[in-house]
Design a protein around this motif. Structure first.
Motif, PDB file in Angstrom:
ATOM      1  N   GLY A  10       0.812  -1.476   0.345  1.00 34.06           N
ATOM      2  CA  GLY A  10       0.108   0.234  -0.061  1.00 34.06           C
ATOM      3  C   GLY A  10       0.656   1.785  -0.065  1.00 34.06           C
ATOM      4  N   ALA A  11       0.113   1.875   0.611  1.00 32.98           N
ATOM      5  CA  ALA A  11       1.274   3.896   0.617  1.00 32.98           C
ATOM      6  C   ALA A  11       2.373   4.130   1.988  1.00 32.98           C
ATOM      7  CB  ALA A  11      -0.204   4.636   0.941  1.00 32.98           C
ATOM      8  N   ALA A  12       2.386   2.521   2.369  1.00 39.84           N
ATOM      9  CA  ALA A  12       3.349   2.567   3.980  1.00 39.84           C
ATOM     10  C   ALA A  12       4.958   2.621   2.956  1.00 39.84           C
ATOM     11  CB  ALA A  12       3.144   1.326   4.890  1.00 39.84           C
ATOM     12  N   ALA A  13       5.520   2.997   3.820  1.00 39.64           N
ATOM     13  CA  ALA A  13       6.633   3.102   3.806  1.00 39.64           C
ATOM     14  C   ALA A  13       7.289   2.086   3.485  1.00 39.64           C
ATOM     15  CB  ALA A  13       8.182   3.559   4.766  1.00 39.64           C
ATOM     16  N   PRO A  14       8.308   1.593   2.436  1.00 37.48           N
ATOM     17  CA  PRO A  14       8.860   0.395   2.326  1.00 37.48           C
ATOM     18  C   PRO A  14       9.614  -0.574   3.773  1.00 37.48           C
ATOM     19  CG  PRO A  14       9.976   2.403   0.826  1.00 37.48           C
ATOM     20  CD  PRO A  14       9.365   2.791   2.031  1.00 37.48           C
ATOM     21  N   GLY A  37       0.367   3.072  24.370  1.00 30.82           N
ATOM     22  CA  GLY A  37       1.889   3.994  24.161  1.00 30.82           C
ATOM     23  C   GLY A  37       2.471   3.102  23.899  1.00 30.82           C
ATOM     24  N   LEU A  38       2.668   2.010  23.641  1.00 31.37           N
ATOM     25  CA  LEU A  38       3.554   0.954  22.964  1.00 31.37           C
ATOM     26  C   LEU A  38       3.269   1.405  21.666  1.00 31.37           C
ATOM     27  CD1 LEU A  38       5.549  -1.591  24.169  1.00 31.37           C
ATOM     28  CD2 LEU A  38       4.069  -3.057  23.101  1.00 31.37           C
ATOM     29  N   ARG A  39       2.884   1.266  21.165  1.00 32.21           N
ATOM     30  CA  ARG A  39       2.524   1.524  19.645  1.00 32.21           C
ATOM     31  C   ARG A  39       3.068   3.467  19.467  1.00 32.21           C
ATOM     32  NH1 ARG A  39      -2.219  -1.299  20.960  1.00 32.21           N
ATOM     33  NH2 ARG A  39      -3.871   0.768  20.543  1.00 32.21           N
ATOM     34  N   ARG A  40       2.698   3.707  20.386  1.00 29.97           N
ATOM     35  CA  ARG A  40       3.727   5.011  20.370  1.00 29.97           C
ATOM     36  C   ARG A  40       4.747   4.777  20.408  1.00 29.97           C
ATOM     37  NH1 ARG A  40      -1.376   6.999  22.570  1.00 29.97           N
ATOM     38  NH2 ARG A  40       0.238   7.079  25.159  1.00 29.97           N
ATOM     39  N   ASP A  41       5.210   3.873  21.006  1.00 34.75           N
ATOM     40  CA  ASP A  41       7.074   4.127  21.332  1.00 34.75           C
ATOM     41  C   ASP A  41       8.007   3.439  20.327  1.00 34.75           C
ATOM     42  OD1 ASP A  41       6.730   5.319  24.538  1.00 34.75           O
ATOM     43  OD2 ASP A  41       6.809   2.799  25.136  1.00 34.75           O
ATOM     44  N   ALA A  42       7.011   2.607  19.758  1.00 34.64           N
ATOM     45  CA  ALA A  42       7.968   1.921  18.803  1.00 34.64           C
ATOM     46  C   ALA A  42       7.568   3.289  17.196  1.00 34.64           C
ATOM     47  CB  ALA A  42       6.576   0.538  18.507  1.00 34.64           C
ATOM     48  N   VAL A  43       7.511   4.133  16.911  1.00 33.78           N
ATOM     49  CA  VAL A  43       6.894   5.053  16.314  1.00 33.78           C
ATOM     50  C   VAL A  43       8.039   5.504  16.500  1.00 33.78           C
ATOM     51  CG1 VAL A  43       5.977   7.120  15.403  1.00 33.78           C
ATOM     52  CG2 VAL A  43       4.358   5.037  15.876  1.00 33.78           C
ATOM     53  N   ALA A  44       8.319   6.180  18.132  1.00 32.36           N
ATOM     54  CA  ALA A  44       9.657   7.227  18.469  1.00 32.36           C
ATOM     55  C   ALA A  44      10.686   5.829  17.762  1.00 32.36           C
ATOM     56  CB  ALA A  44       9.636   7.435  19.954  1.00 32.36           C
ATOM     57  N   GLN A  45      10.561   4.870  18.516  1.00 35.42           N
ATOM     58  CA  GLN A  45      12.134   4.074  18.089  1.00 35.42           C
ATOM     59  C   GLN A  45      11.855   3.845  16.584  1.00 35.42           C
ATOM     60  OE1 GLN A  45      14.433   2.542  19.699  1.00 35.42           O
ATOM     61  NE2 GLN A  45      13.166   3.841  21.802  1.00 35.42           N
ATOM     62  N   ALA A  46      10.807   4.044  15.409  1.00 40.12           N
ATOM     63  CA  ALA A  46      11.445   3.798  14.186  1.00 40.12           C
ATOM     64  C   ALA A  46      11.453   4.714  13.738  1.00 40.12           C
ATOM     65  CB  ALA A  46       9.946   3.353  13.420  1.00 40.12           C
ATOM     66  N   GLN A  76       4.173   2.496  10.730  1.00 40.04           N
ATOM     67  CA  GLN A  76       4.596   1.753   9.001  1.00 40.04           C
ATOM     68  C   GLN A  76       5.309   3.122   8.454  1.00 40.04           C
ATOM     69  OE1 GLN A  76       0.430  -0.799   8.736  1.00 40.04           O
ATOM     70  NE2 GLN A  76       2.280  -2.117   7.414  1.00 40.04           N
ATOM     71  N   ARG A  77       4.591   4.489   8.510  1.00 42.51           N
ATOM     72  CA  ARG A  77       4.932   4.884   7.666  1.00 42.51           C
ATOM     73  C   ARG A  77       6.476   5.155   7.975  1.00 42.51           C
ATOM     74  NH1 ARG A  77      -0.293   7.209   7.665  1.00 42.51           N
ATOM     75  NH2 ARG A  77      -0.191   8.519   9.981  1.00 42.51           N
ATOM     76  N   ALA A  78       7.179   5.318   9.593  1.00 34.50           N
ATOM     77  CA  ALA A  78       8.458   5.022   9.411  1.00 34.50           C
ATOM     78  C   ALA A  78       9.538   4.217   9.941  1.00 34.50           C
ATOM     79  CB  ALA A  78       7.938   5.633  11.625  1.00 34.50           C
ATOM     80  N   GLY A  79       8.705   3.361   9.040  1.00 35.92           N
ATOM     81  CA  GLY A  79       9.444   2.018   8.005  1.00 35.92           C
ATOM     82  C   GLY A  79       9.650   1.104   9.161  1.00 35.92           C
ATOM     83  N   ALA A  95      -9.071 -14.720  11.207  1.00 26.12           N
ATOM     84  CA  ALA A  95      -8.668 -15.602  10.263  1.00 26.12           C
ATOM     85  C   ALA A  95      -9.434 -15.438   8.882  1.00 26.12           C
ATOM     86  CB  ALA A  95      -8.461 -16.831   9.889  1.00 26.12           C
ATOM     87  N   GLY A  96      -8.130 -14.652   7.626  1.00 30.12           N
ATOM     88  CA  GLY A  96      -8.885 -14.557   6.553  1.00 30.12           C
ATOM     89  C   GLY A  96      -9.171 -13.022   6.366  1.00 30.12           C
ATOM     90  N   ILE A  97      -9.836 -12.004   7.335  1.00 30.84           N
ATOM     91  CA  ILE A  97      -9.466 -10.489   7.076  1.00 30.84           C
ATOM     92  C   ILE A  97      -8.640  -9.955   6.374  1.00 30.84           C
ATOM     93  CG2 ILE A  97     -11.061 -10.653   9.335  1.00 30.84           C
ATOM     94  CD1 ILE A  97      -9.059  -9.161  10.493  1.00 30.84           C
ATOM     95  N   PRO A  98      -9.202  -8.964   6.084  1.00 30.25           N
ATOM     96  CA  PRO A  98      -8.063  -8.270   5.196  1.00 30.25           C
ATOM     97  C   PRO A  98      -7.295  -7.423   6.234  1.00 30.25           C
ATOM     98  CG  PRO A  98     -10.692  -7.714   4.415  1.00 30.25           C
ATOM     99  CD  PRO A  98     -10.844  -8.559   5.507  1.00 30.25           C
ATOM    100  N   LEU A  99      -6.057  -7.742   5.715  1.00 32.36           N
ATOM    101  CA  LEU A  99      -4.778  -6.765   6.831  1.00 32.36           C
ATOM    102  C   LEU A  99      -4.095  -5.802   6.257  1.00 32.36           C
ATOM    103  CD1 LEU A  99      -2.793  -9.967   8.208  1.00 32.36           C
ATOM    104  CD2 LEU A  99      -4.450  -9.169   8.701  1.00 32.36           C
ATOM    105  N   ARG A 100      -3.540  -4.832   7.250  1.00 30.21           N
ATOM    106  CA  ARG A 100      -3.634  -4.036   6.801  1.00 30.21           C
ATOM    107  C   ARG A 100      -2.271  -3.669   6.163  1.00 30.21           C
ATOM    108  NH1 ARG A 100      -1.933   0.734  10.242  1.00 30.21           N
ATOM    109  NH2 ARG A 100      -3.552   0.287  11.429  1.00 30.21           N
ATOM    110  N   PRO A 101      -2.036  -2.873   4.909  1.00 28.91           N
ATOM    111  CA  PRO A 101      -0.549  -3.108   3.757  1.00 28.91           C
ATOM    112  C   PRO A 101       0.727  -2.860   5.047  1.00 28.91           C
ATOM    113  CG  PRO A 101      -2.556  -1.113   3.009  1.00 28.91           C
ATOM    114  CD  PRO A 101      -2.562  -1.486   3.970  1.00 28.91           C
ATOM    115  N   GLY A 102       1.288  -4.439   4.246  1.00 27.46           N
ATOM    116  CA  GLY A 102       1.889  -4.228   4.807  1.00 27.46           C
ATOM    117  C   GLY A 102       2.695  -5.842   5.801  1.00 27.46           C
ATOM    118  N   ALA A 103       1.338  -5.511   6.539  1.00 27.48           N
ATOM    119  CA  ALA A 103       1.373  -6.397   7.734  1.00 27.48           C
ATOM    120  C   ALA A 103       1.223  -7.795   7.156  1.00 27.48           C
ATOM    121  CB  ALA A 103       0.039  -6.190   8.347  1.00 27.48           C
TER     122      ALA A 103
END
Length: 125
Positions: A10-14, A37-46, A76-79, A95-103
């Motif tokens: 999708g539109a996510a960073a490579p 909070g953990l997800r925001r920490d992941a963004v900061a690390q990326a 994902q935008r941060a890589g 199972a079988g649901i559409p997943l976010r691009p890149g997942a």
């Protein structure tokens, strides 16, 4: 370790092909704002240039849906890369649901290989 249905980049960073330096295991869904909070920490690390991989497990597997969580969109935008636990999806009827691009769907053996590496920092929420 098969690609997830609908995981086309999708539109996510490579995706960062470097081995992960940080593995964040998210088991919490949308219970409360503090849970992001953990997800925001992941963004900061990326954004700081670290190779980040987030593994969605248990109740967090629902966050694998497209546009389900703004922090994961930012990651994902941060890589940052996303893996989603196959068993967790199956146990929740997802199972079988559409997943976010890149997942990508993964099994526990792939996570186990990451958490025992001495060069990887692991945080489980």
């Amino acid at each position: 370790m098969n690609p997830a249905p609908g995981a086309d980049g999708g539109a996510a960073a490579p995706a960062d092909d470097r081995p992960p330096q940080v593995v964040l295991i998210e088991s919490q869904g949308w219970c409360a704002p503090v849970d992001a909070g953990l997800r925001r920490d992941a963004v900061a690390q990326a954004r700081a240039g670290r190779a980040v991989l987030m593994y969605l497990i248990e109740d967090a597997s629902v966050l694998a849906r497209p546009e389900s969580d703004t922090a994961l969109d930012e990651l994902q935008r941060a890589g940052g890369r996303l893996l989603v636990d196959r068993f967790s999806l199956e146990q929740r009827g997802l199972a079988g649901i559409p997943l976010r691009p890149g997942a990508r769907i993964a099994d526990m053996d792939e996570l186990a290989e990451l958490v025992v590496r001495p060069d990887v920092q692991v945080v489980w929420h």
